[in-house]
Write a protein that holds these residues in place. Structure first.
Motif, mmCIF file in Angstrom:
data_model
loop_
_atom_site.group_PDB
_atom_site.id
_atom_site.type_symbol
_atom_site.label_atom_id
_atom_site.label_comp_id
_atom_site.label_asym_id
_atom_site.label_seq_id
_atom_site.Cartn_x
_atom_site.Cartn_y
_atom_site.Cartn_z
ATOM 1 N N ILE A 157 -10.143 35.061 -45.235
ATOM 2 C CA ILE A 157 -9.050 34.098 -45.256
ATOM 3 C C ILE A 157 -8.591 33.688 -43.860
ATOM 4 C CG2 ILE A 157 -7.228 35.871 -45.403
ATOM 5 C CD1 ILE A 157 -5.760 33.946 -47.334
ATOM 6 N N ARG A 158 -8.706 34.572 -42.899
ATOM 7 C CA ARG A 158 -8.275 34.208 -41.546
ATOM 8 C C ARG A 158 -9.169 33.127 -40.957
ATOM 9 N NH1 ARG A 158 -5.944 39.542 -38.394
ATOM 10 N NH2 ARG A 158 -4.534 40.223 -40.062
ATOM 11 N N GLU A 159 -10.420 33.157 -41.310
ATOM 12 C CA GLU A 159 -11.342 32.127 -40.839
ATOM 13 C C GLU A 159 -11.011 30.777 -41.471
ATOM 14 O OE1 GLU A 159 -16.046 30.960 -41.523
ATOM 15 O OE2 GLU A 159 -15.446 33.076 -41.553
ATOM 16 N N HIS A 160 -10.580 30.795 -42.716
ATOM 17 C CA HIS A 160 -10.334 29.551 -43.442
ATOM 18 C C HIS A 160 -8.946 28.966 -43.177
ATOM 19 C CE1 HIS A 160 -14.024 29.938 -45.728
ATOM 20 N NE2 HIS A 160 -13.670 31.135 -46.133
ATOM 21 N N LEU A 161 -7.910 29.796 -43.201
ATOM 22 C CA LEU A 161 -6.542 29.279 -43.250
ATOM 23 C C LEU A 161 -5.691 29.580 -42.023
ATOM 24 C CD1 LEU A 161 -5.561 29.972 -46.988
ATOM 25 C CD2 LEU A 161 -6.666 27.962 -45.981
ATOM 26 N N SER A 162 -6.262 30.131 -40.971
ATOM 27 C CA SER A 162 -5.476 30.380 -39.763
ATOM 28 C C SER A 162 -5.061 29.064 -39.118
ATOM 29 C CB SER A 162 -6.282 31.211 -38.758
ATOM 30 O OG SER A 162 -6.399 32.546 -39.196
ATOM 31 N N ASP B 95 -1.249 29.097 -33.059
ATOM 32 C CA ASP B 95 0.116 29.480 -32.683
ATOM 33 C C ASP B 95 0.932 30.035 -33.845
ATOM 34 O OD1 ASP B 95 -0.337 28.716 -30.056
ATOM 35 O OD2 ASP B 95 0.379 26.683 -30.390
ATOM 36 N N MET B 96 0.290 30.409 -34.950
ATOM 37 C CA MET B 96 0.982 31.039 -36.065
ATOM 38 C C MET B 96 0.273 32.344 -36.407
ATOM 39 S SD MET B 96 1.837 27.788 -38.560
ATOM 40 C CE MET B 96 3.077 28.712 -39.456
ATOM 41 N N ASP B 97 1.019 33.279 -36.995
ATOM 42 C CA ASP B 97 0.409 34.540 -37.390
ATOM 43 C C ASP B 97 -0.712 34.285 -38.387
ATOM 44 O OD1 ASP B 97 2.169 35.975 -35.819
ATOM 45 O OD2 ASP B 97 3.606 36.286 -37.452
ATOM 46 N N PRO B 98 -1.806 35.035 -38.302
ATOM 47 C CA PRO B 98 -2.894 34.832 -39.262
ATOM 48 C C PRO B 98 -2.433 35.165 -40.671
ATOM 49 C CG PRO B 98 -3.254 36.824 -37.944
ATOM 50 C CD PRO B 98 -2.103 36.095 -37.323
ATOM 51 N N PRO B 99 -2.978 34.499 -41.675
ATOM 52 C CA PRO B 99 -2.523 34.720 -43.057
ATOM 53 C C PRO B 99 -2.886 36.103 -43.570
ATOM 54 C CG PRO B 99 -4.459 33.303 -43.013
ATOM 55 C CD PRO B 99 -4.033 33.478 -41.591
ATOM 56 N N PHE C 191 -1.970 28.251 -47.593
ATOM 57 C CA PHE C 191 -2.623 26.970 -47.856
ATOM 58 C C PHE C 191 -1.765 25.817 -47.334
ATOM 59 C CE2 PHE C 191 -5.665 28.628 -51.138
ATOM 60 C CZ PHE C 191 -6.786 27.968 -50.665
ATOM 61 N N LYS C 192 -0.464 25.860 -47.620
ATOM 62 C CA LYS C 192 0.403 24.745 -47.224
ATOM 63 C C LYS C 192 0.504 24.629 -45.710
ATOM 64 C CE LYS C 192 4.786 22.521 -48.382
ATOM 65 N NZ LYS C 192 6.003 22.571 -49.231
ATOM 66 N N GLN C 193 0.620 25.754 -45.006
ATOM 67 C CA GLN C 193 0.681 25.716 -43.547
ATOM 68 C C GLN C 193 -0.592 25.102 -42.974
ATOM 69 O OE1 GLN C 193 1.457 29.822 -42.554
ATOM 70 N NE2 GLN C 193 3.668 29.543 -42.551
ATOM 71 N N LYS C 194 -1.723 25.509 -43.532
ATOM 72 C CA LYS C 194 -2.999 24.952 -43.065
ATOM 73 C C LYS C 194 -3.076 23.465 -43.373
ATOM 74 C CE LYS C 194 -7.157 25.242 -41.354
ATOM 75 N NZ LYS C 194 -7.398 25.615 -39.938
ATOM 76 N N ASN C 195 -2.632 23.083 -44.562
ATOM 77 C CA ASN C 195 -2.680 21.675 -44.948
ATOM 78 C C ASN C 195 -1.817 20.809 -44.040
ATOM 79 O OD1 ASN C 195 -4.411 22.302 -47.026
ATOM 80 N ND2 ASN C 195 -2.841 22.266 -48.617
#
Length: 467
Positions: A123-128, A131-135, A212-216
């Protein structure tokens, strides 16, 4: 450097420094507003006038669809998500138990959940986001366990064989092996069990949706608070055989905001991710309201389910999987302080009303606790702490998800009817939608059996392993 603007350009309403016919005082007012607010660019409208993709519903399903579409083409595709309840107080996503399992009867469901497990693993590869903490979705890999009676054993063995052939790691346990591994179980009426040893367990639905929303947002997805109240159409001539037929083509949606204003939003295609209320959205597009292809409704309705939180100080420990009894009752551990979640689906003729999210505590006393205490005797001394209710987007025909586009409205896509396992299959469903729309076909998992057309041709794809 000369910082003084020439008088002839500053006060000319048609000079090269201004727009044609633009009033000078409006120019000065805008510049003052920029200094006052610190806003260097004009504010975006509350609802955009157009978008490539309109996604109706901002839960896990809508966010997954938006992610897969936008990550494929961040700059070349615009995507708007409309959600009427941004606090998610009635969202099926946030009110779910958050389980993920590979133990299904339909191969497509096994493959989708396997895909999700792999996604969560990386998930870190997909949704990181920079400047934000990794998911971190707080995944608990304790597995799932299904208990089977003597009459259910043959089907259980068949399911386990298929699941392992597809890559799942599921063990078939005899009654003796169950007694050795899980001594807290009362095995009366149990002949065997299936136990997932890898990739199964539970996670926090809120954390996954937020990731998901943060990444979006970082990819440029637009989120609008509002409710779709209708669709705009235009006539389109289609060639049918040697003649033509006039069809209604969906060109846009009417969106009502929080103050009651209605805005028009044009789109290329739209995705129904409205969860338990998906059939209402489909009906606005005429699905189930007309003839031929439009005569068949979307067979999805809300079904209320209760989740009870109980405390049992000496209950099963950390090794306890999410356990589904052969009666349909389930339980899982919640944290490490002796709390557990449990529940059970009612009989078809005992479905509760869906007008509110009120909890029926008598249902726990009469239906859930007796099964729980019988299967795990330590729960005889448990105490009910709290409870909540949520909605399944229940497919009344075959309890399986509905994907793909509508045969009449070719730009209207479904991601509906997951019947309680949407939280664990949204990741794969979103990717499937992206492949259908951008690649014109499934590339990762063939989900063609789960498309809407099966209701028109009367070819259901039944999933029996529903909790």
């Amino acid at each position: 450097m000369n910082l003084v603007r020439p008088m002839s350009r500053a006060f000319s309403t048609k000079g090269p420094g201004t727009r044609q016919g633009r009033d000078v005082w409006n120019m000065l007012k805008e510049e003052f507003d920029i200094l006052r607010t610190g806003r260097l660019t004009p504010m975006e409208p509350e609802v955009p006038a157009e978008t490539d993709v309109l996604i109706i519903g901002g839960g896990i399903m809508g966010n997954s669809a938006a992610y897969w579409l936008k990550q494929r083409n961040p700059k070349g595709l615009t995507c708007t998500v409309v959600e009427r309840d941004p606090t998610y107080t009635r969202s099926s996503t946030m009110l779910s138990v958050g389980g993920i399992r590979h133990q299904f009867r339909c191969p497509e469901n096994v493959q989708m959940s396997l895909f999700t497990s792999e996604f969560l693993r990386n998930i870190r590869e997909h949704l990181s986001v920079l400047d934000m903490d990794p998911p971190d979705v707080q995944f608990n890999p304790q597995g799932y366990m299904f208990l089977a009676s003597e009459e259910q054993v043959d089907q259980l063995k068949e399911n386990v064989t298929m699941q392992n052939e597809l890559g799942a790691k599921v063990h078939l346990l005899t009654k003796n092996r169950l007694a050795q591994k899980f001594p807290w179980l009362n095995l009366e009426g149990v002949a065997a069990g299936s136990y997932g040893i890898e990739g199964e367990g539970w996670f926090d639905p809120y954390l996954l949706t937020r990731a998901f929303k943060q990444k979006n947002l970082s990819l440029g997805v637009r989120y609008v608070t509002g409710e779709v109240v209708g669709f705009d159409t235009k006539d389109e001539e289609l060639i049918v055989g040697t003649g033509t037929r006039t069809c209604k083509y969906l060109k846009g949606a009417q969106i009502r905001n929080q103050t009651g204003e209605v805005h028009s939003l044009n789109f290329c295609f739209t995705v129904n991710c409205a969860g338990a209320w998906a059939s209402e959205v489909a009906a606005m597009a005429g699905i189930g309201q007309g003839i031929n292809e439009l005569s068949v409704p979307l067979p999805v309705e809300p079904r209320k389910r209760y989740v009870y939180v109980v405390h049992c100080a000496d209950g099963p420990g950390l090794e306890a999987p999410l356990t589904i009894d052969n009666s349909g009752m389930y339980f899982r551990r919640e944290g490490i302080a002796g709390n557990y979640l449990c529940g059970s689906s009612p009989e078809e003729d005992e479905e509760p009303e869906v007008n509110t999210l009120n909890v029926d505590y008598e249902y726990y006393n009469d239906c859930v606790w007796p099964l729980l205490a019988h299967r795990i005797p330590k729960f005889e001394n448990s105490k009910l702490r709290s409870a909540w209710a949520g909605f399944y987007d229940y497919n009344t025909v075959d309890q399986n998800c509905i994907l793909g586009n509508h045969p009449y409205h070719r730009n209207f896509f479904f991601m509906n009817g997951f019947s309680g396992h949407g939280i664990q299959q949204a990741v794969a469903a979103g990717r499937a939608l992206m492949e259908l729309t951008l690649d014109n076909g499934y590339k990762t998992i063939d989900l063609s059996r789960l498309e809407f057309n099966r209701f028109i041709t009367c070819e259901p794809c039944v999933e029996k392993c529903i909790v």
